[in-house]
Scaffold this motif. Structure first.
Motif, PDB file in Angstrom:
ATOM      1  N   LEU A 101      -1.961 -11.517  -6.018  1.00 22.32           N
ATOM      2  CA  LEU A 101      -0.546 -11.783  -6.284  1.00 22.32           C
ATOM      3  C   LEU A 101      -0.058 -10.836  -7.373  1.00 22.32           C
ATOM      4  O   LEU A 101      -0.520 -10.890  -8.511  1.00 22.32           O
ATOM      5  N   GLY A 102       0.896  -9.980  -7.012  1.00 24.59           N
ATOM      6  CA  GLY A 102       1.293  -8.891  -7.881  1.00 24.59           C
ATOM      7  C   GLY A 102       2.431  -9.192  -8.825  1.00 24.59           C
ATOM      8  O   GLY A 102       3.320  -8.348  -9.029  1.00 24.59           O
ATOM      9  N   CYS A 103       2.434 -10.380  -9.422  1.00 25.98           N
ATOM     10  CA  CYS A 103       3.437 -10.749 -10.424  1.00 25.98           C
ATOM     11  C   CYS A 103       2.938 -11.993 -11.138  1.00 25.98           C
ATOM     12  O   CYS A 103       2.463 -12.942 -10.483  1.00 25.98           O
ATOM     13  N   GLN A 147      -3.320  -2.323   1.344  1.00 27.32           N
ATOM     14  CA  GLN A 147      -1.857  -2.327   1.447  1.00 27.32           C
ATOM     15  C   GLN A 147      -1.246  -2.995   0.231  1.00 27.32           C
ATOM     16  O   GLN A 147      -1.826  -3.929  -0.338  1.00 27.32           O
ATOM     17  N   ILE A 148      -0.100  -2.490  -0.195  1.00 28.07           N
ATOM     18  CA  ILE A 148       0.723  -3.158  -1.207  1.00 28.07           C
ATOM     19  C   ILE A 148       1.976  -3.628  -0.485  1.00 28.07           C
ATOM     20  O   ILE A 148       2.785  -2.815  -0.030  1.00 28.07           O
ATOM     21  N   ARG A 149       2.110  -4.929  -0.352  1.00 28.14           N
ATOM     22  CA  ARG A 149       3.229  -5.517   0.379  1.00 28.14           C
ATOM     23  C   ARG A 149       4.289  -6.007  -0.597  1.00 28.14           C
ATOM     24  O   ARG A 149       3.978  -6.751  -1.529  1.00 28.14           O
ATOM     25  N   GLY A 184      -5.564  -6.766 -19.020  1.00 27.91           N
ATOM     26  CA  GLY A 184      -4.365  -6.749 -18.194  1.00 27.91           C
ATOM     27  C   GLY A 184      -4.585  -7.577 -16.942  1.00 27.91           C
ATOM     28  O   GLY A 184      -5.692  -7.584 -16.382  1.00 27.91           O
ATOM     29  N   ILE A 185      -3.555  -8.254 -16.469  1.00 27.28           N
ATOM     30  CA  ILE A 185      -3.764  -9.150 -15.325  1.00 27.28           C
ATOM     31  C   ILE A 185      -3.982  -8.402 -14.021  1.00 27.28           C
ATOM     32  O   ILE A 185      -4.699  -8.884 -13.140  1.00 27.28           O
ATOM     33  N   ALA A 186      -3.390  -7.214 -13.867  1.00 22.98           N
ATOM     34  CA  ALA A 186      -3.670  -6.426 -12.665  1.00 22.98           C
ATOM     35  C   ALA A 186      -5.117  -5.959 -12.686  1.00 22.98           C
ATOM     36  O   ALA A 186      -5.847  -6.092 -11.700  1.00 22.98           O
ATOM     37  N   GLU A 187      -5.528  -5.407 -13.801  1.00 24.20           N
ATOM     38  CA  GLU A 187      -6.903  -4.954 -13.971  1.00 24.20           C
ATOM     39  C   GLU A 187      -7.887  -6.078 -13.665  1.00 24.20           C
ATOM     40  O   GLU A 187      -8.857  -5.900 -12.920  1.00 24.20           O
ATOM     41  N   ALA A 188      -7.633  -7.259 -14.215  1.00 22.32           N
ATOM     42  CA  ALA A 188      -8.543  -8.391 -14.038  1.00 22.32           C
ATOM     43  C   ALA A 188      -8.620  -8.825 -12.581  1.00 22.32           C
ATOM     44  O   ALA A 188      -9.710  -9.084 -12.047  1.00 22.32           O
ATOM     45  N   SER A 189      -7.472  -8.919 -11.911  1.00 19.63           N
ATOM     46  CA  SER A 189      -7.487  -9.383 -10.522  1.00 19.63           C
ATOM     47  C   SER A 189      -8.161  -8.362  -9.608  1.00 19.63           C
ATOM     48  O   SER A 189      -8.885  -8.735  -8.679  1.00 19.63           O
ATOM     49  N   LEU A 190      -7.952  -7.086  -9.860  1.00 18.78           N
ATOM     50  CA  LEU A 190      -8.584  -6.041  -9.051  1.00 18.78           C
ATOM     51  C   LEU A 190     -10.099  -6.071  -9.196  1.00 18.78           C
ATOM     52  O   LEU A 190     -10.843  -5.998  -8.203  1.00 18.78           O
ATOM     53  N   MET A 227       4.909   2.261  -8.391  1.00 19.07           N
ATOM     54  CA  MET A 227       4.299   1.940  -9.682  1.00 19.07           C
ATOM     55  C   MET A 227       2.923   1.323  -9.486  1.00 19.07           C
ATOM     56  O   MET A 227       1.960   1.677 -10.182  1.00 19.07           O
ATOM     57  N   LEU A 228       2.813   0.393  -8.531  1.00 17.68           N
ATOM     58  CA  LEU A 228       1.534  -0.271  -8.307  1.00 17.68           C
ATOM     59  C   LEU A 228       0.532   0.651  -7.615  1.00 17.68           C
ATOM     60  O   LEU A 228      -0.677   0.561  -7.873  1.00 17.68           O
ATOM     61  N   GLU A 229       1.017   1.536  -6.754  1.00 20.40           N
ATOM     62  CA  GLU A 229       0.105   2.515  -6.153  1.00 20.40           C
ATOM     63  C   GLU A 229      -0.544   3.377  -7.225  1.00 20.40           C
ATOM     64  O   GLU A 229      -1.761   3.629  -7.195  1.00 20.40           O
TER      65      GLU A 229
END
Length: 242
Positions: free
Chosen positions: A179-181, A139-141, A95-101, A123-125
């Motif tokens: 970048l969250g998208c 922070q999630i902006r 997953g791209i979120a998993e990978a970036s984190l 959702m992202l939290e």
């Protein structure tokens, strides 16, 4: 090696942008197959959108098993269907979120995520907590722009991301920006130059992780949690699944 990059929404213009980002990161000899599912929302900006996108993602995993795919990338920052997808294949699914984190955690102690509309924040939290990264994400902006707005007006998109990125560095003391998208991929390099901190696009991070895992010859464990689903019948619009 062949990596299938699945954009869980059905907007092919966005898929082509994701494909460009994936191919720019892939090394020579890595084939990128970028797709959108046959069914699903045009963009993913809510729980409702995300859940309705998952069947299309799983269909693409099923197709990939007959296409000789070595690894899969789910190119939406909510990582929709990631755990279920891992049940359908021995190939690694990233997953791209998993990978970036995970990648950011190796290069920065604390970081902020810049994403789309405010309703996506909860959702992202929850996603960040699920990955055990809530102590690293300061922070999630959010921004006033939706997923497809970054495709329609990239100039405005860059302005908004740069503004929130600067605030993240100056106010959050973020040492990196995520970048969250998936639709933000084209802005990562310019933002990194402007902000002076590492900026991570999840598509690029996921492709590099996928290549490394395939190189190591590792597969998804089928011992228990990710073993293949039990065979059963599904009714209605899910009748193509088994």
């Amino acid at each position: 090696m062949k990596i299938k990059v699945i954009n869980p929404n059905t907007t092919w213009e966005m898929t082509r942008g994701i494909e460009h980002a994936a191919k720019s990161a892939a090394r020579p000899g890595t084939e990128i197959l970028a797709v959108s599912p046959e069914m699903g929302p045009v963009s993913i900006e809510s729980y409702y959108d995300e859940y309705l996108a998952i069947p299309g993602v799983l269909q693409e995993i099923q197709k990939g098993e007959a296409e000789g795919i070595d690894a899969y990338v789910i190119a939406c920052y909510g990582d929709p269907g990631l755990q279920a997808a891992r049940e359908l294949t021995k190939a690694p699914v990233i997953g791209i979120a998993e990978a970036s984190l995970y990648m950011a955690s190796m290069l920065a102690a604390r970081f902020s995520i810049v994403t789309v509309l405010p309703r996506i924040k909860t959702m992202l939290e929850e996603l960040v907590t699920g990955y055990g990264m809530d102590h690293r994400v300061v922070q999630i902006r959010t921004t006033p722009l939706g997923v497809l707005d970054f495709e329609r007006d990239p100039v405005r998109g860059m302005e908004i991301l740069a503004e929130e990125g600067r605030r993240a560095v100056e106010e959050d003391y973020a040492e990196a920006i995520l970048l969250g998208c998936a639709g933000m991929a084209e802005f990562a390099d310019r933002l990194e130059q402007e902000l002076g901190v590492p900026v991570f696009d999840g598509v690029v991070a996921a492709v590099k992780f996928a290549e490394s895992i395939v190189d190591l010859g590792k597969k998804t464990s089928k011992l228990k949690t990710y073993k293949y689903p039990e065979k059963k019948k599904f009714a209605g619009v899910l009748s193509s699944f088994e």
